[in-house]
Write an enzyme that holds these catalytic residues in place. Structure first.
Site, PDB file in Angstrom:
ATOM      1  N   ASP A  37       4.279   2.777   8.303  1.00  0.00           N
ATOM      2  CA  ASP A  37       3.843   1.686   9.176  1.00  0.00           C
ATOM      3  C   ASP A  37       5.026   1.233  10.024  1.00  0.00           C
ATOM      4  O   ASP A  37       6.155   1.118   9.524  1.00  0.00           O
ATOM      5  CB  ASP A  37       3.331   0.510   8.347  1.00  0.00           C
ATOM      6  CG  ASP A  37       2.015   0.827   7.662  1.00  0.00           C
ATOM      7  OD1 ASP A  37       1.330   1.763   8.114  1.00  0.00           O
ATOM      8  OD2 ASP A  37       1.672   0.149   6.676  1.00  0.00           O
ATOM      9  N   GLU A  82       1.288   6.634  12.017  1.00  0.00           N
ATOM     10  CA  GLU A  82       0.164   5.766  11.659  1.00  0.00           C
ATOM     11  C   GLU A  82      -0.629   5.445  12.915  1.00  0.00           C
ATOM     12  O   GLU A  82      -0.114   5.515  14.043  1.00  0.00           O
ATOM     13  CB  GLU A  82       0.667   4.474  11.011  1.00  0.00           C
ATOM     14  CG  GLU A  82       1.443   3.534  11.947  1.00  0.00           C
ATOM     15  CD  GLU A  82       0.872   2.112  11.967  1.00  0.00           C
ATOM     16  OE1 GLU A  82      -0.365   1.983  12.075  1.00  0.00           O
ATOM     17  OE2 GLU A  82       1.664   1.169  11.892  1.00  0.00           O
ATOM     18  N   HIS A  88       7.837  -3.862  11.273  1.00  0.00           N
ATOM     19  CA  HIS A  88       6.684  -3.979  10.365  1.00  0.00           C
ATOM     20  C   HIS A  88       6.908  -5.033   9.281  1.00  0.00           C
ATOM     21  O   HIS A  88       6.390  -6.133   9.384  1.00  0.00           O
ATOM     22  CB  HIS A  88       6.344  -2.626   9.745  1.00  0.00           C
ATOM     23  CG  HIS A  88       5.103  -2.636   8.913  1.00  0.00           C
ATOM     24  ND1 HIS A  88       3.857  -2.887   9.458  1.00  0.00           N
ATOM     25  CD2 HIS A  88       4.900  -2.446   7.586  1.00  0.00           C
ATOM     26  CE1 HIS A  88       2.953  -2.855   8.502  1.00  0.00           C
ATOM     27  NE2 HIS A  88       3.554  -2.589   7.359  1.00  0.00           N
ATOM     28  N   ASP A 128       0.813  -1.222   0.000  1.00  0.00           N
ATOM     29  CA  ASP A 128       0.000   0.000   0.000  1.00  0.00           C
ATOM     30  C   ASP A 128       0.846   1.271   0.000  1.00  0.00           C
ATOM     31  O   ASP A 128       0.329   2.362  -0.188  1.00  0.00           O
ATOM     32  CB  ASP A 128      -0.991   0.011   1.171  1.00  0.00           C
ATOM     33  CG  ASP A 128      -0.310  -0.203   2.518  1.00  0.00           C
ATOM     34  OD1 ASP A 128       0.817  -0.700   2.532  1.00  0.00           O
ATOM     35  OD2 ASP A 128      -0.921   0.110   3.550  1.00  0.00           O
ATOM     36  N   HIS A 129       2.166   1.149   0.198  1.00  0.00           N
ATOM     37  CA  HIS A 129       2.997   2.348   0.223  1.00  0.00           C
ATOM     38  C   HIS A 129       3.915   2.476  -0.989  1.00  0.00           C
ATOM     39  O   HIS A 129       4.680   3.431  -1.090  1.00  0.00           O
ATOM     40  CB  HIS A 129       3.804   2.391   1.521  1.00  0.00           C
ATOM     41  CG  HIS A 129       2.932   2.530   2.723  1.00  0.00           C
ATOM     42  ND1 HIS A 129       2.346   3.721   3.081  1.00  0.00           N
ATOM     43  CD2 HIS A 129       2.490   1.617   3.629  1.00  0.00           C
ATOM     44  CE1 HIS A 129       1.606   3.544   4.164  1.00  0.00           C
ATOM     45  NE2 HIS A 129       1.669   2.277   4.502  1.00  0.00           N
ATOM     46  N   HIS A 164      -3.655   7.191   8.754  1.00  0.00           N
ATOM     47  CA  HIS A 164      -3.722   5.743   8.512  1.00  0.00           C
ATOM     48  C   HIS A 164      -4.478   5.016   9.625  1.00  0.00           C
ATOM     49  O   HIS A 164      -3.961   4.132  10.283  1.00  0.00           O
ATOM     50  CB  HIS A 164      -2.292   5.184   8.390  1.00  0.00           C
ATOM     51  CG  HIS A 164      -2.205   3.836   7.717  1.00  0.00           C
ATOM     52  ND1 HIS A 164      -2.574   2.672   8.348  1.00  0.00           N
ATOM     53  CD2 HIS A 164      -1.781   3.478   6.495  1.00  0.00           C
ATOM     54  CE1 HIS A 164      -2.380   1.645   7.532  1.00  0.00           C
ATOM     55  NE2 HIS A 164      -1.899   2.117   6.385  1.00  0.00           N
TER      56      HIS A 164
END
Length: 555
Positions: free
Chosen positions: A108, A133, A87, A2-3, A345
């Site tokens: 994250d 986040e 993460h 997602d990043h 987020h």
């Protein structure tokens, strides 16, 4: 994913041509993740192609890889530095500094060590802003061991009963974490049921984990001395023909939220059997099949193309998320102690609760902006200045303070009055206060205060001489060590001078609210006697008849 998912679109379609920085693991893994995403969304789901394989290749050529804690001077103003975020493999927090303003953007992160990655690590920094986040803004997770045991028991029970266990997971992170857990359990329990990876993507990601041991947890690094913990003994590659094969098995399939791809395809075939299990190890976005399964116990699930799937299999949910929890967010915020915090987020209701907690417990302003909303915070500005010899000398003079509560204590509160002088085209300079006049080629000046103070209501007895004597007596009684000089209509204590004011309107006089007329003493004193002056003013106000109420401050 997602990043980095929109990066080729950003660079090759939108035309961004600035620098792109990644950690070495992220640079190695991104092409695999991006191509897998493109293939799933376009080739399998038939959605619009936002970028091509060529776009991915050209985009990655522009990426500059950086090490942890390596300071990069992006341009004349901007400086960045990467810190380990836990993460997933390669995840970093980014410290950015422009001039004197500094921020950290966490991306994250995970504040807890797990089996294959360490906890986030960052230096104590002076920050104007922390952007964090907040996926789990109100969740506080307990020990991971009961959760691991519960997960293993659920999977073991399924395969022991002849069922198939589907574990939807992302190729990077949870797949490795849970494979390590299951592989170790299979060895200890001597279980012969096969464990499968569904895609070449996970196999390729595993290859990079083997190569990038320095980015993993201390536990993995220690085991690596004897064998590579990512060489799983019981895990094999999965062939599509095995979907309908008889007998029990465990399958890791991507993606983790059952939103598309092979995991969703397998789910359609395995969900109708009560022998089977779907184990959901992480967070699922609202609207995905994973979220629908976690929200309750549905008997049917609507898929994206309108197909309905009967759900008779067991659903097991356990928190194996690589995101930090609320305690981790609070711990990081407290450690860094930024001047401001912005939460991103997350889900707004939980974010608002965390915002209130940060504000009340840490006394730090916190913001929860919506998409597209602008937040403005004050930034730090430092001025580099030279210091004069006289100012430095004054700073070296002791300033001893004595106190005697239970025992004698002596402290040196060394301070000095300095003036910052900034002249056009010259470097800023701090000088001692006595040097200012000479430096600016001006005559000496004194900062003084003035206040026209009401001392009694008009019409009261006693003449002006008696009033001055009366005030002098009260000052002597109240102000320690006061030496008063008085005349018929004025009095003086140090630099404090007070004279009876006969003006109808005086620029130093406050507004009278409930007493229409009073006798005033017009006072002025130097800033050196600041406290003495206000102490005398308070004594004189007490002399005023209680019916006269004064409002207003120094004019």
């Amino acid at each position: 994913m997602d990043h980095v998912g929109a990066l080729p679109y950003f660079t090759e379609v939108c035309g961004y041509n600035g620098p792109i920085y990644m950690s070495y693991p992220t640079k190695a893994l991104s092409p695999l993740m991006l191509e897998d995403y493109r293939r799933v969304m376009v080739d399998r789901r038939g959605e619009e192609e936002l970028f091509t394989t060529t776009h991915i290749t050209n985009c990655m050529k522009k990426v500059i890889a950086i090490d942890l804690k390596q300071t990069i001077q992006v341009d004349e103003d901007l400086q960045i530095r990467a810190y380990y975020a836990g993460h997933v493999l390669g995840a970093v927090m980014v410290y950015a500094k422009v001039g004197d303003a500094a921020i950290v953007y966490t991306g994250d992160y995970n504040m807890t060590t797990d089996r294959h990655l360490g906890a986030a690590k960052i230096d104590r920094l002076q920050l104007d802003l922390l952007i964090s986040e907040s996926t789990y803004a109100t969740t506080i997770r307990g020990s991971k061991y009961p959760r691991e045991r519960e997960f293993l028991q659920a999977v073991h029970k399924c395969v022991a009963g002849g069922g198939k266990a589907l574990i939807p997971s992302f190729a990077l992170g949870r797949a490795q974490e849970l494979c390590m857990l299951l592989d170790d359990y299979w060895e200890r329990m001597n279980i012969k049921v096969p464990i499968y990876f569904s895609s070449g993507l996970t196999i390729q990601a595993n290859m990079y984990y083997k190569m990038l041991i320095s980015w993993t947890s201390q536990n993995v690094k220690e085991k690596h001395n004897t064998h590579n913990p990512f060489d799983f003994k019981n895990v094999k590659d999965f062939d599509r023909s095995l979907i309908h094969a008889p007998g029990p098995c465990v399958l890791f399939a991507t993606p983790g939220m059952l939103c598309a791809g092979f995991s969703l395809e397998v789910f359609k075939h395995w969900a109708p059997s009560p022998l089977n299990l779907v184990a959901l190890p992480g967070y699922s976005v609202a609207g995905t099949v994973g979220h629908k399964l976690m929200a309750g116990k549905p008997t049917t699930v609507d898929l994206y193309n309108g197909t309905k799937v009967d759900v008779r299999c067991k659903i097991h949910q356990v928190a194996f998320s690589p995101h930090t929890d609320a305690k981790g967010i609070m711990d990081l915020t407290k450690f860094l102690s930024p001047k401001n915090v912005v939460l991103v987020h997350g889900e707004k209701p939980s974010m608002m609760i965390l915002k209130d907690k940060i504000t009340s417990e840490l006394d730090i302003p916190c913001f929860v902006p919506a998409n597209g909303e602008t937040v403005s915070v004050a930034s730090t500005t430092f001025v580099k200045a030279n210091a004069s010899d006289m100012f430095l000398k004054s700073c070296s003079n002791p300033n001893l303070k004595f106190s005697n509560s239970t025992q004698l204590r002596v402290t040196d509160q060394r301070t000095s009055d300095g003036v910052l002088v900034i002249e056009k085209s010259k470097k800023a300079k701090i000088v001692y206060q006595d040097e200012v006049s000479e430096l600016l080629h001006e005559k000496n000046h004194v900062v003084s205060l003035a206040y026209c103070c009401p001392v009694k209501a008009k019409g009261e007895s006693d003449n002006d001489v008696d009033l001055i004597k009366q005030l002098s007596a009260k000052i002597l009684k109240t102000v320690s060590g006061a030496q008063i000089h008085e005349s018929e209509d004025c009095l003086q204590v140090g630099s404090f001078k007070g004279s009876l004011c006969l003006k109808e309107k005086c620029m130093h006089r406050p507004e009278i609210s409930s007493c229409s007329e009073a006798v005033f003493l017009c006072c002025n004193w130097s800033v050196a006697d600041l406290e003495l002056g206000w102490e005398i003013i308070n004594v004189m106000k007490l002399n005023l008849d209680n019916t006269c109420k004064v409002k207003g401050d120094l004019l």
